[in-house]
Design a protein around this motif. Sequence first.
Motif, short mmCIF file in Angstrom:
data_model
loop_
_atom_site.label_atom_id
_atom_site.label_comp_id
_atom_site.label_asym_id
_atom_site.label_seq_id
_atom_site.Cartn_x
_atom_site.Cartn_y
_atom_site.Cartn_z
N SER A 1 0.84 -1.21 0.00
CA SER A 1 0.00 0.00 0.00
C SER A 1 0.86 1.25 0.00
O SER A 1 0.59 2.21 -0.71
N ASP B 1 -5.94 -0.64 -4.36
CA ASP B 1 -5.30 -1.37 -3.28
C ASP B 1 -6.20 -2.50 -2.82
O ASP B 1 -7.18 -2.28 -2.13
N GLU B 2 -5.88 -3.68 -3.25
CA GLU B 2 -6.64 -4.87 -2.86
C GLU B 2 -8.12 -4.73 -3.14
O GLU B 2 -8.96 -5.04 -2.29
MG MG Z 1 -2.02 -2.81 2.29
#
Ligand code: MG
Length: 875
Positions: free
Chosen positions: A629, A701-702
Amino acid sequence: MSELTPMMKQYLSFKEQHPDKIIFFQVGDFYEIFFEDAVVAARAMDVVLTTRDSNKENPIPLAGVPIHAADTYLNKLLHQGFKVALCEQVEEATTGGGLVRREITQILTPGTVTDPEMLEESRNNYLAAISALPGGAGEYYGLAAVDVSTGDFRINEWSGEEAAPALADELLRLQPAECIYNSPAAAERFRPYLEPQGTPGTVFDFSADPEQVKEALTRQWGEELWEKLSLSRFPAAATAAAVALGYLKMLQHPAREKHFRNLELSSTGDRMPVDGITARNLELTQTIREGKRKGSLLGLLDHCHTAMGRRLLRRWVEQPLTEQQLIEERLEAVDELRQNPLTRGELRAGLQQLIDLERFCSRLCSGRVNARDLVGLKETLENLEPLTRLLESCRAPLLQSLRQLPDFDALIGRIAGVLVDDPPLQLREGGLIREGCDEEVDRLRSITRDGRSWLLDFEKKERERTGIKSLRVGYNRNFGYYIEVTRPNLALVPPEYHRRQTLVNAERFITGPLKEMEEQITGAREQLVRREYELFEALREEVAAAVPLLQAAAVRLARLDCLQSFAEAAERYRYCRPRFSPGGQIRIKRGRHPVVEQSSGERFVPNDLQMDDHASILIITGPNMAGKSTYIRSAALICLMAQIGSFVPADEAELPVLDRIFARVGASDDLSRGLSTFMVEMQETASILKEATPRSLLVLDEIGRGTSTYDGMSIARSVLEYISRRIKAKTLFSTHYHELTNLKDELPGVKNYTMAVREQGQEIIFLRRVVPGRSDKSYGINVARLAGLPLEVLLRAEAILAELETAAAQAPERQLSLLPLVSEQPREDGRTGKLLDELKDLDLNRITPLEALQHLYRLQQMLFQGDEAEEELPD
Ligand code: MG
Ligand code: ADP
């Protein structure tokens, strides 16, 4: 009700006119609040709730605050979103006890305060006016954002499908203190965005007759501006402005007429709209967790020395530029200031001396500055000259243009000529006007001065004449001048003394000549005070006429402050000047995350980033806590910082000028909001897919982790495919779905990177280095070990993992890499559910390793034995 006193009836009649406000009802030296309002306000202000007529059957609830301390309490109420009407006595209380006349003298609302004590200096305090107009293709929405305390007045308009969300997004960014709507429908539509933040809203019914709108705006700003901005083409924006003006008029707001700067129509042309979610995820102006400025990008870059600069810096951060030339102009100025630490230091010292000119102007226009404030203004204006002289040797065009401040010499001269250097706070007690400024003042002063020496002389003579050594002449407010004689000397008092007052040890007298002199002196004093106040008022008017010039100076000083702030940050944190390339590639050498590198305990490991047509989608895998991240966000932050004209945390950066930056985070990071988090995640993703272009940067992010693995991975994958095929935006995608790395072979421009880790026995060490390739282990258990999970839990987890891995190897067709999963989606069925339930029910603390294995076996059977086995699970 019939039992109510006339005063309570009076109170209620005001309350009836202002049902939505708390009435501060003046009773002598107090403001009193009655009935239900008293209950509410007492709690909100944290004062004791009492009652009026407490011996009566139905005592009236009462909360009171002393007028001299009212500001603190008003503050508390406004901060909590209440509106307050001050209802004051407008005549002296009569001795007969009749009802005193009262009037509403001021209405205070959270969005219209100008008192510096009630405002946060580093941010604008916006009143937002929203208008919704019906149109051919859906509704038009207009927004006026007005900061009464600085004179800022900007409007904007949206239409089409995305109009409402775009406006909502703008509201999220502005965080207005108060909102008004032109119709109940508009209120219904936008209240949900504002109410959770505690922003009070009012429907201010306003007929949207275009002629009236035009009239209201041209009255304020003139016909010219209307034409210049082509406001007839922006009916909703213009209506919103008219609504705001109408509302302020209704409040009888004194600042209304004079000090609003030119209306600004926000065109999104040369600014990058940063949506609220991106701003939040990148922590541009506040942190996600605590909502604090400290720890945000703004907090980091803010080395401003004026409040004007601080407020502007926030707007710069929220609205990056999209025109390379404008960006380069800022960078050039920052570069020069960075290379000249001496100039910068003096500039900073100079800026620190300045008052908040913007808010000063607004208080000036509402007649709320005193003589001391004007002297403060003079000092600020005197400081401008040396400041601009500092910039003389600078070459950057922007610095050169900021040097051009209006000439304030005449104004400085006027203030200095009229006011004394250190005037008192009070305006009606004299002592304001400089000697020699006004003949009348000088004459009256000499009368009072001569009077004083006459009195000394008189005292001396009377002592000699009467032989009373302790005789003295004094003054008090109620009785005026007197001769005081102590008790033992009373026998010596001559007959022409008239007694005025008797004290315990003394008597006070008056004589004819003393009385005469008293009248002369007090008469002169009264005239003097009046004259001084008149002169002050005239000066204040004169200064108010210079408001447009002062505001023009304020704008330049704010810019200058922001530029030096960037230079200071660049120097302190060793940032580099970004370069822009037309090719669209991103090439960052040893880039860092600006905030993490300052706050994290460990030494920050810089990383490179290279993106171009051959590498337009980077998939970043790696264990939790490895730094994914942080890496992808630093890329977004570096691009954004460059486009606000700041240097960037890297050794070198070659960047494109982006049209948008989007940052989205998978749902499970974000449990703070009410909506189904997965739903939110998908809505947020949807908005990107609609708005992004090939010139945008996406930081995902994910994404997809807010739902079950298969779902999540399918969505993640198809989102990536869509970006690759249709949008072609540069994309950084972090994921723990390692299977997504197979996309590299299927889609052009996809590259895999992973966060390097080193295994040391059972420990893992995060190297924080981004390297090409994919990680094939998630190291979840290693991370769990780092987190300090009990050994027993770790051991079991390892055993379970080993089993699962063997199972996976035996059934390769189940591997997630064999997407597309469309045909497998029905697997999200009862079986999986049961399996999960069973897993959930397992109490790992109560079973032995052997039992755990048995359970595992059973679960495996459930998974792999096909549909027919499902009915006959082994017990
Ligand atoms: Mg992360
Ligand atoms: P992930 O997203 O992979 O789970 P994060 O990006 O949240 O990991 O990083 C976890 C922590 O690691 C961060 O809070 C930060 O303190 C630290 N970290 C991340 N990247 C670096 C780096 N390049 N250098 C030093 N510390 C870092």
